[in-house]
Design a protein around this motif. Structure first.
Motif, PDB file in Angstrom:
ATOM      1  N   TYR A 207      53.398  56.295  22.064  1.00  0.00           N
ATOM      2  CA  TYR A 207      53.989  55.386  21.082  1.00  0.00           C
ATOM      3  C   TYR A 207      54.571  56.161  19.893  1.00  0.00           C
ATOM      4  O   TYR A 207      55.671  55.862  19.419  1.00  0.00           O
ATOM      5  CB  TYR A 207      52.933  54.374  20.611  1.00  0.00           C
ATOM      6  CG  TYR A 207      53.350  53.573  19.397  1.00  0.00           C
ATOM      7  CD1 TYR A 207      54.264  52.526  19.507  1.00  0.00           C
ATOM      8  CD2 TYR A 207      52.823  53.856  18.135  1.00  0.00           C
ATOM      9  CE1 TYR A 207      54.652  51.798  18.393  1.00  0.00           C
ATOM     10  CE2 TYR A 207      53.200  53.128  17.018  1.00  0.00           C
ATOM     11  CZ  TYR A 207      54.115  52.108  17.154  1.00  0.00           C
ATOM     12  OH  TYR A 207      54.505  51.387  16.056  1.00  0.00           O
TER      13      TYR A 207
ATOM     14  N   CYS B 186      48.321  56.368  25.506  1.00  0.00           N
ATOM     15  CA  CYS B 186      49.263  55.304  25.129  1.00  0.00           C
ATOM     16  C   CYS B 186      49.666  55.443  23.666  1.00  0.00           C
ATOM     17  O   CYS B 186      50.841  55.296  23.317  1.00  0.00           O
ATOM     18  CB  CYS B 186      48.630  53.949  25.401  1.00  0.00           C
ATOM     19  SG  CYS B 186      49.693  52.537  25.064  1.00  0.00           S
TER      20      CYS B 186
ATOM     21  N   LEU C 121      52.119  50.121  27.305  1.00  0.00           N
ATOM     22  CA  LEU C 121      53.219  50.364  26.395  1.00  0.00           C
ATOM     23  C   LEU C 121      54.427  49.539  26.827  1.00  0.00           C
ATOM     24  O   LEU C 121      54.724  49.415  28.032  1.00  0.00           O
ATOM     25  CB  LEU C 121      53.579  51.853  26.390  1.00  0.00           C
ATOM     26  CG  LEU C 121      54.197  52.417  25.110  1.00  0.00           C
ATOM     27  CD1 LEU C 121      53.228  52.274  23.950  1.00  0.00           C
ATOM     28  CD2 LEU C 121      54.574  53.878  25.309  1.00  0.00           C
TER      29      LEU C 121
ATOM     30  N   LYS D  56      43.597  55.029  26.458  1.00  0.00           N
ATOM     31  CA  LYS D  56      44.193  54.461  25.256  1.00  0.00           C
ATOM     32  C   LYS D  56      44.840  55.537  24.396  1.00  0.00           C
ATOM     33  O   LYS D  56      45.904  55.307  23.784  1.00  0.00           O
ATOM     34  CB  LYS D  56      43.113  53.715  24.474  1.00  0.00           C
ATOM     35  CG  LYS D  56      43.566  53.163  23.146  1.00  0.00           C
ATOM     36  CD  LYS D  56      42.414  52.508  22.402  1.00  0.00           C
ATOM     37  CE  LYS D  56      42.844  52.061  21.018  1.00  0.00           C
ATOM     38  NZ  LYS D  56      41.717  51.453  20.262  1.00  0.00           N
TER      39      LYS D  56
ATOM     40  N   ASN E 111      46.149  49.817  26.404  1.00  0.00           N
ATOM     41  CA  ASN E 111      46.638  51.003  27.116  1.00  0.00           C
ATOM     42  C   ASN E 111      47.967  50.748  27.808  1.00  0.00           C
ATOM     43  O   ASN E 111      48.369  51.497  28.692  1.00  0.00           O
ATOM     44  CB  ASN E 111      45.615  51.465  28.152  1.00  0.00           C
ATOM     45  CG  ASN E 111      45.349  50.415  29.207  1.00  0.00           C
ATOM     46  OD1 ASN E 111      45.448  49.225  28.927  1.00  0.00           O
ATOM     47  ND2 ASN E 111      45.022  50.841  30.414  1.00  0.00           N
TER      48      ASN E 111
ATOM     49  N   GLU F 121      51.583  51.446  32.006  1.00  0.00           N
ATOM     50  CA  GLU F 121      50.131  51.364  31.839  1.00  0.00           C
ATOM     51  C   GLU F 121      49.528  52.758  32.004  1.00  0.00           C
ATOM     52  O   GLU F 121      49.670  53.387  33.062  1.00  0.00           O
ATOM     53  CB  GLU F 121      49.530  50.404  32.860  1.00  0.00           C
ATOM     54  CG  GLU F 121      48.034  50.217  32.706  1.00  0.00           C
ATOM     55  CD  GLU F 121      47.458  49.255  33.717  1.00  0.00           C
ATOM     56  OE1 GLU F 121      46.223  49.035  33.682  1.00  0.00           O
ATOM     57  OE2 GLU F 121      48.233  48.727  34.546  1.00  0.00           O
ATOM     58  N   PHE F 122      48.859  53.215  30.938  1.00  0.00           N
ATOM     59  CA  PHE F 122      48.195  54.514  30.953  1.00  0.00           C
ATOM     60  C   PHE F 122      46.737  54.340  31.331  1.00  0.00           C
ATOM     61  O   PHE F 122      46.148  53.264  31.173  1.00  0.00           O
ATOM     62  CB  PHE F 122      48.301  55.184  29.581  1.00  0.00           C
ATOM     63  CG  PHE F 122      49.692  55.648  29.231  1.00  0.00           C
ATOM     64  CD1 PHE F 122      50.108  56.938  29.539  1.00  0.00           C
ATOM     65  CD2 PHE F 122      50.593  54.807  28.590  1.00  0.00           C
ATOM     66  CE1 PHE F 122      51.379  57.377  29.214  1.00  0.00           C
ATOM     67  CE2 PHE F 122      51.863  55.229  28.267  1.00  0.00           C
ATOM     68  CZ  PHE F 122      52.263  56.519  28.580  1.00  0.00           C
TER      69      PHE F 122
END
Length: 507
Positions: free
Chosen positions: A305, A301, A249, A298, A247, A294-295
């Motif tokens: 991306y 994230c 990036l 998941k 999670n 940081e998310f």
């Protein structure tokens, strides 16, 4: 008469000794003629000694009967026959061929032979004399014998890679065929029982072709595991199988002016952000142009991306990827472990006091050594005292005045330095220790006064030669040195007083 044996290691030509062992030669020729030896394994390999073959199944098969003679196969009679042990035939040279024999059950003196035969791999193998019946010798194929001799075998002498007889070709046969013998038109294929005894086929390709891409992938995986294990041992990873969080990036190629709040505002549309940090230089505080986001989930994230790759932020096209860093996990793990150790043991690095210093060879008094020089065996106090004593002696020698002429005896010896010198009749150095001083008005004292000087010199000379109280006198005054090694004024005063008393007596 000769037979050609085609083996998986090469061809071997055997000449038969018909005149010395006719029965054995006939049996060997007829078995070769009916292709009985085909696919027979070579076993019981003993380096520089011998190997054995002739059994179609070999000793590793449970169905093997040990082999049969040609008469047992054709007429259905006995599988063995009585072997001939000619006294002139000896196992003297490499390549000697003989039938393997076993004692007869009812007659131990008689040796029985079947189909198995032995080929020697070394010279002077006389151990086989009287146990194996010689009937031939190898005339071609010694290189094949060397290959068999150097083959890799197990504890029982069986080659790991099969070495087998493929064909047996009779080059010359002077014997008539026994009744019922039928020669096959072609070599028969191996039976199921023979195929079941195969370990590694002689024609198996041990160097199998492997996909280069798959091999490179496997090599990289092995290296990655080894490096991860090294990092675990060094303490940089909590465990070798640690995986980066899914999670988080990684964003790079940022503009130096991009701040944490700006980046968090842009990426917050994909989901809740737990932390957004632009990595900066510790000294200058300048942006290093990459950040970690940081998310909370998941899926957020993954969406960021796919959507934010190549997006323009502050006139810079950023690059987005999943984070491969485990530094936060390592810090959390290391901090938690250290806290637990400190609570359990307290103090020291990692909560272990013993890691601070190893006190094996000397007791530590708690003081720290500021210098890195080598330590001396003697203590500092002892060395300071020694240098002070040596320096004081040298200074005293330089400062001491020469003794007066009256302080020397006839031989030139100096007794003025506390060694029972002139002016000390009793030899004890300090005149104040005498019970009383001599009085001239008394006759006894006048006699002592006249003779005291001579007697005192004699006693002092004896003390000087053999030790005595003069040395004790010097030791007493040696304790009165100052810190710089010089004698105090008291001894000098006593010396002057003694010198004056002696001068007065002489007058």
């Amino acid at each position: 008469m000769s037979v050609l044996l085609e083996t998986s290691a090469g061809d071997i030509v055997i000449d038969l000794l018909v005149d010395y062992a006719p029965k054995e030669c006939e049996n060997f020729l007829k078995l070769s003629k009916i292709k009985y030896f085909n696919f027979s394994p070579i076993h019981s390999v003993q380096q520089n000694f011998s190997f054995q073959t002739g059994d179609p199944l070999g000793p590793t098969s449970a169905q093997s009967d040990g082999g049969s003679s040609i008469w047992g196969l054709v007429s259905g009679g006995s599988k063995t026959f009585k072997a001939t042990l000619h006294p002139k035939l000896k196992h003297l040279e490499r390549g000697t061929v003989s039938m393997a024999t076993a004692p007869h059950p009812s007659d131990p003196e008689a040796r029985m032979a079947g189909s198995q035969f032995i080929v020697t791999l070394g010279d002077n193998t006389d151990y086989l004399d009287g146990k194996a019946s010689i009937f031939g010798k190898v005339v071609e194929g010694f290189d094949v014998l060397e290959k068999i001799n150097s083959a890799i075998v197990d504890k029982d002498g069986h080659p790991l890679v099969d070495i087998r007889i493929k064909h047996a070709v009779v080059l010359d046969d002077p014997y008539d065929d026994p009744p019922g013998l039928r020669e096959p038109s072609q070599s028969p294929p191996p039976s199921k029982a023979q195929l079941a005894t195969v370990r590694i086929a002689d024609d198996a390709d041990l160097d199998e072709e492997v996909d280069e891409e798959a091999a490179e992938k496997a090599r990289r995986e092995r290296e990655a595991r080894a490096q991860a294990l090294t990092l675990e041992m060094m303490g940089d990873l909590p465990f070798a199988e640690v995986a980066p969080p899914e999670n988080v990036l990684f964003v790079c190629k940022l503009n130096p002016v991009t701040a944490d709040a700006d980046l968090e505002l842009i990426f917050s549309r994909f989901g809740k952000i737990l932390s957004c940090e632009v990595i900066r230089d510790k000294k200058t505080g300048d942006s290093l142009q990459y950040a970690f986001i940081e998310f909370a989930e998941k899926t957020a994230c993954e969406a960021a991306y796919f959507k934010m790759q190549g997006v323009l932020i502050d006139d810079r096209r950023i690059h987005v990827d999943f984070s491969q860093s485990v530094s936060k996990l390592a810090d959390v793990w290391r901090g938690g472990e250290n806290d637990k150790r400190k609570r359990r043991h307290g103090g020291g690095w990692g909560g272990v006091e013993g890691l601070e210093k190893w006190r094996k060879y000397r007791n530590d008094d708690g003081r720290r050594d500021d210098d890195d020089s080598y330590k001396m065996v003697y203590g500092d106090e002892e060395m300071r005292g020694r240098h002070a004593r040596q320096g004081g002696d040298e200074a005293r020698e330089r400062r001491s005045p020469p003794p007066p002429a009256e302080a020397r005896d006839r031989n030139g010896a100096d007794f003025s330095r506390g060694r029972g010198g002139r002016g000390r009749p009793n030899g004890h150095g300090d005149s104040r220790r005498r019970s009383r001083s001599p009085r001239p008005d008394r006759p006894r004292d006048r006699a002592r006064s006249r003779d005291g000087d001579r007697h005192g010199r004699d006693r002092d000379r004896d003390r000087h030669r053999g030790g005595g109280s003069g040395r004790a006198y010097d030791d007493k005054y040696s304790q009165r040195r100052n810190d710089d090694g010089r004698y105090d004024d008291r001894r000098q005063r006593d010396r002057e007083q003694d010198r004056q008393r002696g001068h007065d007596r002489r007058r």
